[in-house]
Enzyme design. Structure first.
Site, PDB file in Angstrom:
ATOM      1  N   PHE A   1      58.950  13.125 -21.192  1.00 43.40           N
ATOM      2  CA  PHE A   1      59.464  14.170 -22.094  1.00 43.40           C
ATOM      3  C   PHE A   1      60.407  13.567 -23.144  1.00 43.40           C
ATOM      4  CE2 PHE A   1      63.168  17.339 -22.066  1.00 43.40           C
ATOM      5  CZ  PHE A   1      62.756  17.961 -23.239  1.00 43.40           C
TER       6      PHE A   1
ATOM      7  N   SER B   1      62.584   6.954 -15.659  1.00 45.70           N
ATOM      8  CA  SER B   1      63.079   7.483 -14.381  1.00 45.70           C
ATOM      9  C   SER B   1      62.594   8.912 -14.231  1.00 45.70           C
ATOM     10  CB  SER B   1      64.615   7.510 -14.294  1.00 45.70           C
ATOM     11  OG  SER B   1      65.020   8.262 -13.140  1.00 45.70           O
TER      12      SER B   1
ATOM     13  N   ASN C   1      66.305  -5.413 -14.895  1.00 48.16           N
ATOM     14  CA  ASN C   1      65.318  -6.097 -15.743  1.00 48.16           C
ATOM     15  C   ASN C   1      65.571  -5.850 -17.230  1.00 48.16           C
ATOM     16  OD1 ASN C   1      63.935  -7.292 -13.671  1.00 48.16           O
ATOM     17  ND2 ASN C   1      62.418  -5.662 -13.476  1.00 48.16           N
TER      18      ASN C   1
ATOM     19  N   TYR D   1      68.704   9.873  -6.737  1.00 45.92           N
ATOM     20  CA  TYR D   1      68.808   9.917  -8.212  1.00 45.92           C
ATOM     21  C   TYR D   1      70.241   9.647  -8.654  1.00 45.92           C
ATOM     22  CZ  TYR D   1      68.243  11.981 -12.946  1.00 45.92           C
ATOM     23  OH  TYR D   1      68.199  12.212 -14.300  1.00 45.92           O
TER      24      TYR D   1
ATOM     25  N   LYS E   1      71.645   6.324 -10.618  1.00 41.46           N
ATOM     26  CA  LYS E   1      72.205   6.433 -11.973  1.00 41.46           C
ATOM     27  C   LYS E   1      73.646   5.912 -12.011  1.00 41.46           C
ATOM     28  CE  LYS E   1      68.803   8.311 -14.348  1.00 41.46           C
ATOM     29  NZ  LYS E   1      68.196   7.655 -15.524  1.00 41.46           N
TER      30      LYS E   1
ATOM     31  N   TYR F   1      77.063  -6.055 -17.280  1.00 41.78           N
ATOM     32  CA  TYR F   1      76.390  -6.889 -18.284  1.00 41.78           C
ATOM     33  C   TYR F   1      77.181  -6.888 -19.595  1.00 41.78           C
ATOM     34  CZ  TYR F   1      72.249  -8.651 -16.037  1.00 41.78           C
ATOM     35  OH  TYR F   1      71.403  -9.386 -15.244  1.00 41.78           O
TER      36      TYR F   1
ATOM     37  N   ARG G   1      61.334  21.660 -12.824  1.00 40.39           N
ATOM     38  CA  ARG G   1      62.618  22.006 -13.437  1.00 40.39           C
ATOM     39  C   ARG G   1      62.600  23.489 -13.790  1.00 40.39           C
ATOM     40  NH1 ARG G   1      63.781  16.589 -17.062  1.00 40.39           N
ATOM     41  NH2 ARG G   1      61.522  16.393 -17.155  1.00 40.39           N
TER      42      ARG G   1
HETATM   43  P1  NAD Z   1      60.152  12.358 -17.481  1.00 40.36           P
HETATM   44  O1  NAD Z   1      59.775  12.332 -16.038  1.00 40.36           O
HETATM   45  O2  NAD Z   1      59.428  13.284 -18.384  1.00 40.36           O
HETATM   46  O3  NAD Z   1      60.025  10.897 -18.105  1.00 40.36           O
HETATM   47  C1  NAD Z   1      60.325   9.745 -17.395  1.00 40.36           C
HETATM   48  C2  NAD Z   1      59.264   8.691 -17.752  1.00 40.36           C
HETATM   49  O4  NAD Z   1      59.589   7.461 -17.083  1.00 40.36           O
HETATM   50  C3  NAD Z   1      57.864   9.087 -17.288  1.00 40.36           C
HETATM   51  O5  NAD Z   1      56.944   8.936 -18.355  1.00 40.36           O
HETATM   52  C4  NAD Z   1      57.572   8.117 -16.154  1.00 40.36           C
HETATM   53  O6  NAD Z   1      56.204   7.859 -16.000  1.00 40.36           O
HETATM   54  C5  NAD Z   1      58.378   6.901 -16.575  1.00 40.36           C
HETATM   55  N1  NAD Z   1      58.722   5.995 -15.473  1.00 40.36           N
HETATM   56  C6  NAD Z   1      59.303   6.309 -14.290  1.00 40.36           C
HETATM   57  N2  NAD Z   1      59.435   5.206 -13.520  1.00 40.36           N
HETATM   58  C7  NAD Z   1      58.974   4.161 -14.274  1.00 40.36           C
HETATM   59  C8  NAD Z   1      58.850   2.768 -14.033  1.00 40.36           C
HETATM   60  N3  NAD Z   1      59.227   2.209 -12.875  1.00 40.36           N
HETATM   61  N4  NAD Z   1      58.331   1.986 -15.019  1.00 40.36           N
HETATM   62  C9  NAD Z   1      57.937   2.537 -16.195  1.00 40.36           C
HETATM   63  N5  NAD Z   1      58.010   3.854 -16.467  1.00 40.36           N
HETATM   64  C10 NAD Z   1      58.519   4.658 -15.511  1.00 40.36           C
HETATM   65  O7  NAD Z   1      61.727  12.632 -17.545  1.00 40.36           O
HETATM   66  P2  NAD Z   1      62.665  12.910 -18.812  1.00 40.36           P
HETATM   67  O8  NAD Z   1      63.201  14.276 -18.708  1.00 40.36           O
HETATM   68  O9  NAD Z   1      61.977  12.493 -20.048  1.00 40.36           O
HETATM   69  O10 NAD Z   1      63.871  11.915 -18.510  1.00 40.36           O
HETATM   70  C11 NAD Z   1      63.973  10.672 -19.169  1.00 40.36           C
HETATM   71  C12 NAD Z   1      65.293   9.996 -18.830  1.00 40.36           C
HETATM   72  O11 NAD Z   1      66.390  10.825 -19.212  1.00 40.36           O
HETATM   73  C13 NAD Z   1      65.469   9.691 -17.348  1.00 40.36           C
HETATM   74  O12 NAD Z   1      66.123   8.448 -17.203  1.00 40.36           O
HETATM   75  C14 NAD Z   1      66.372  10.802 -16.870  1.00 40.36           C
HETATM   76  O13 NAD Z   1      67.144  10.414 -15.760  1.00 40.36           O
HETATM   77  C15 NAD Z   1      67.228  11.057 -18.100  1.00 40.36           C
HETATM   78  N6  NAD Z   1      67.778  12.428 -18.112  1.00 40.36           N
HETATM   79  C16 NAD Z   1      66.994  13.478 -18.499  1.00 40.36           C
HETATM   80  C17 NAD Z   1      67.529  14.759 -18.492  1.00 40.36           C
HETATM   81  C18 NAD Z   1      66.740  15.957 -18.953  1.00 40.36           C
HETATM   82  O14 NAD Z   1      67.276  17.062 -18.950  1.00 40.36           O
HETATM   83  N7  NAD Z   1      65.498  15.809 -19.386  1.00 40.36           N
HETATM   84  C19 NAD Z   1      68.838  14.963 -18.062  1.00 40.36           C
HETATM   85  C20 NAD Z   1      69.586  13.873 -17.639  1.00 40.36           C
HETATM   86  C21 NAD Z   1      69.051  12.601 -17.691  1.00 40.36           C
HETATM   87  N1  UDP Z   2      66.148  26.706 -10.049  1.00 36.81           N
HETATM   88  C1  UDP Z   2      65.790  27.986  -9.715  1.00 36.81           C
HETATM   89  N2  UDP Z   2      64.468  28.266  -9.557  1.00 36.81           N
HETATM   90  C2  UDP Z   2      63.477  27.348  -9.739  1.00 36.81           C
HETATM   91  C3  UDP Z   2      63.849  26.046 -10.115  1.00 36.81           C
HETATM   92  C4  UDP Z   2      65.200  25.750 -10.252  1.00 36.81           C
HETATM   93  O1  UDP Z   2      66.645  28.861  -9.534  1.00 36.81           O
HETATM   94  O2  UDP Z   2      62.291  27.698  -9.581  1.00 36.81           O
HETATM   95  C5  UDP Z   2      67.571  26.402 -10.205  1.00 36.81           C
HETATM   96  C6  UDP Z   2      68.046  25.191  -9.400  1.00 36.81           C
HETATM   97  O3  UDP Z   2      68.382  25.582  -8.088  1.00 36.81           O
HETATM   98  C7  UDP Z   2      69.245  24.751 -10.220  1.00 36.81           C
HETATM   99  C8  UDP Z   2      68.892  25.130 -11.647  1.00 36.81           C
HETATM  100  O4  UDP Z   2      67.832  26.073 -11.556  1.00 36.81           O
HETATM  101  O5  UDP Z   2      70.387  25.483  -9.818  1.00 36.81           O
HETATM  102  C9  UDP Z   2      68.424  23.967 -12.501  1.00 36.81           C
HETATM  103  O6  UDP Z   2      67.441  23.291 -11.775  1.00 36.81           O
HETATM  104  P1  UDP Z   2      66.593  22.082 -12.352  1.00 36.81           P
HETATM  105  O7  UDP Z   2      65.591  21.713 -11.299  1.00 36.81           O
HETATM  106  O8  UDP Z   2      66.052  22.431 -13.683  1.00 36.81           O
HETATM  107  O9  UDP Z   2      67.613  20.871 -12.585  1.00 36.81           O
HETATM  108  P2  UDP Z   2      69.079  20.492 -12.101  1.00 36.81           P
HETATM  109  O10 UDP Z   2      69.969  20.997 -13.169  1.00 36.81           O
HETATM  110  O11 UDP Z   2      69.376  21.113 -10.782  1.00 36.81           O
HETATM  111  O12 UDP Z   2      69.040  19.021 -12.041  1.00 36.81           O
END
Ligand code: NAD
Ligand code: UDP
Length: 335
Positions: free
Chosen positions: A15, A79, A103, A149, A153, A163, A190
């Site tokens: 995403f 991730s 890495n 997770y 992180k 680093y 989510r």
């Molecule tokens: P996502 O699952 O859509 O994207 C993660 C991508 O990483 C996927 O395409 C997956 O295939 C790839 N991936 C996972 N493990 C891998 C590996 N070992 N080698 C290569 N690719 C790998 O999730 P996202 O929402 O796009 O999140 C992206 C980053 O942002 C993550 O690090 C996540 O922790 C961080 N983040 C996202 C949110 C959010 O709200 N979307 C919030 C906090 C942190």
């Molecule tokens: N949640 C919910 N119903 C669902 C999925 C999630 O009520 O079907 C709630 C979940 O318990 C959390 C919040 O929505 O309190 C956000 O959840 P999400 O999985 O999006 O991410 P989080 O913020 O917990 O990492």
């Protein structure tokens, strides 16, 4: 030889990674996109494959990473990010933010590249300070279902600082709060895709607990702007990026029901273990250092996201990345 600055984006088919690819292409960079597709989808970046300044490496970042030639920037976003995803694949989740981050930091050091790593509001755990500012150390259960997770992180932040301090690597750490928008997987678990998917299928929306827990949702374009500014800034300590407008999950469900208009209602399911009760970013630092704050209202962002989900093929309604073995793990974790 291209004269464009080169950036490696890990997690590029996910995403956020896919939106970052779009942004960096738009800014004129040469983008090397890397992903092992464990939670990502190539459809998110397939429109970029035809470009001369884009290439894709199907690679797992926990394995040694080789990039030939120069590299100027690394954006480490690989991730799993949905609680359902990382509960189902906890070991891969731990590895990508520990071994994978090691890495990419080694690569940054070797190439003298600047690196930004994607951290998360989850480093604050179930927070006892509200709203959360960067000085708060958090309240995390290392052995609970989210530990894989959250602790990975937290390790990622620690090794990134090491680093920076030991090898003078130019590092940036963004603590991302709940972000949404097109290209989330409809069944990634989510809350937003779950609720929109349920409403589109005419099912009731499942709020966990009594729905009084809060989140603060940021539209993806706003977040990408914040990340880009942080990458170009000279600030190496963590910075929160998110939208401070807070809402309860029950209210959020009601907003989605109104938006989709399929006559469904909110029902309540047990609250998963360690689910944070409140979450709101304090973005004072981002305002001051990056001159950044979100611009897109929830109403606007939800409308765009809903249009995206509506446009997806039927296949996405039922598609699930993980199978029955992982379902068993979930049950054990109380989901
Ligand atoms: P996502 O699952 O859509 O994207 C993660 C991508 O990483 C996927 O395409 C997956 O295939 C790839 N991936 C996972 N493990 C891998 C590996 N070992 N080698 C290569 N690719 C790998 O999730 P996202 O929402 O796009 O999140 C992206 C980053 O942002 C993550 O690090 C996540 O922790 C961080 N983040 C996202 C949110 C959010 O709200 N979307 C919030 C906090 C942190
Ligand atoms: N949640 C919910 N119903 C669902 C999925 C999630 O009520 O079907 C709630 C979940 O318990 C959390 C919040 O929505 O309190 C956000 O959840 P999400 O999985 O999006 O991410 P989080 O913020 O917990 O990492």
């Amino acid at each position: 030889m291209s004269t464009k600055k080169k950036v490696l984006i890990t997690g590029a088919a996910g995403f956020l990674g896919s939106h970052l690819c779009d942004r960096m292409i738009k800014e004129g960079y040469y983008v090397i996109a890397m992903d092992n597709l464990i939670t990502g989808d190539l459809r998110n970046i397939e429109h970029l494959f035809k470009l001369p300044n884009f290439e894709f490496y199907h690679h797992d970042v926990t394995k040694y990473i080789h990039i030939p030639g120069e590299l100027h920037y690394i954006m480490h976003f690989a991730s799993p990010a949905s609680p359902i995803d990382y509960l189902k694949i906890p070991i891969q989740t731990l590895k990508v933010s520990s071994l994978g981050t090691h890495n990419v930091l080694g690569l940054a050091r070797a190439k003298k590249a600047r690196i930004i790593v994607a951290s998360t509001s989850e480093v604050y755990g179930d927070p006892l300070v509200h709203p959360q500012n960067e000085d708060y150390w958090g309240n995390v259960n290392p052995v609970g279902p989210r530990g894989c997770y959250d602790e990975a992180k937290r390790f990622q932040e620690a090794i990134t600082m090491a680093y920076h301090n030991v090898h003078d690597v130019e590092t940036r750490i963004v603590r991302i709060f709940n972000t949404y928008g097109p290209r989330m997987r409809l069944n990634d678990g989510r809350v937003l895709p779950t609720f929109i998917g349920q409403a589109l299928r005419g099912e009731d929306l499942t709020a966990f607990g009594d729905g009084s827990q809060t989140r603060s949702f940021c539209y993806v374009d706003d977040l990408v702007e914040g990340i880009y500014r942080l990458l170009l800034s000279d600030h190496h300590l963590p910075v929160n990026c998110g939208n401070p407008t807070e809402i309860t999950i029950k209210q959020f469900a009601e907003e989605i029901i109104k938006l989709v208009g399929t006559g469904t209602k909110v029902i309540f399911k047990p609250l998963p273990m360690d689910d944070p009760k409140q979450r709101q970013p304090d973005i004072t630092k981002a305002r001051e250092i990056l001159k950044w704050e979100p611009k897109i209202s929830r109403a606007e962002g939800l409308k765009i996201t809903y249009e995206y989900f509506k446009s997806l093929p039927e296949y996405d309604m039922t598609f699930r990345k993980f199978g029955t073995q992982e379902d068993e793990i979930m049950k054990k974790a109380g989901y």
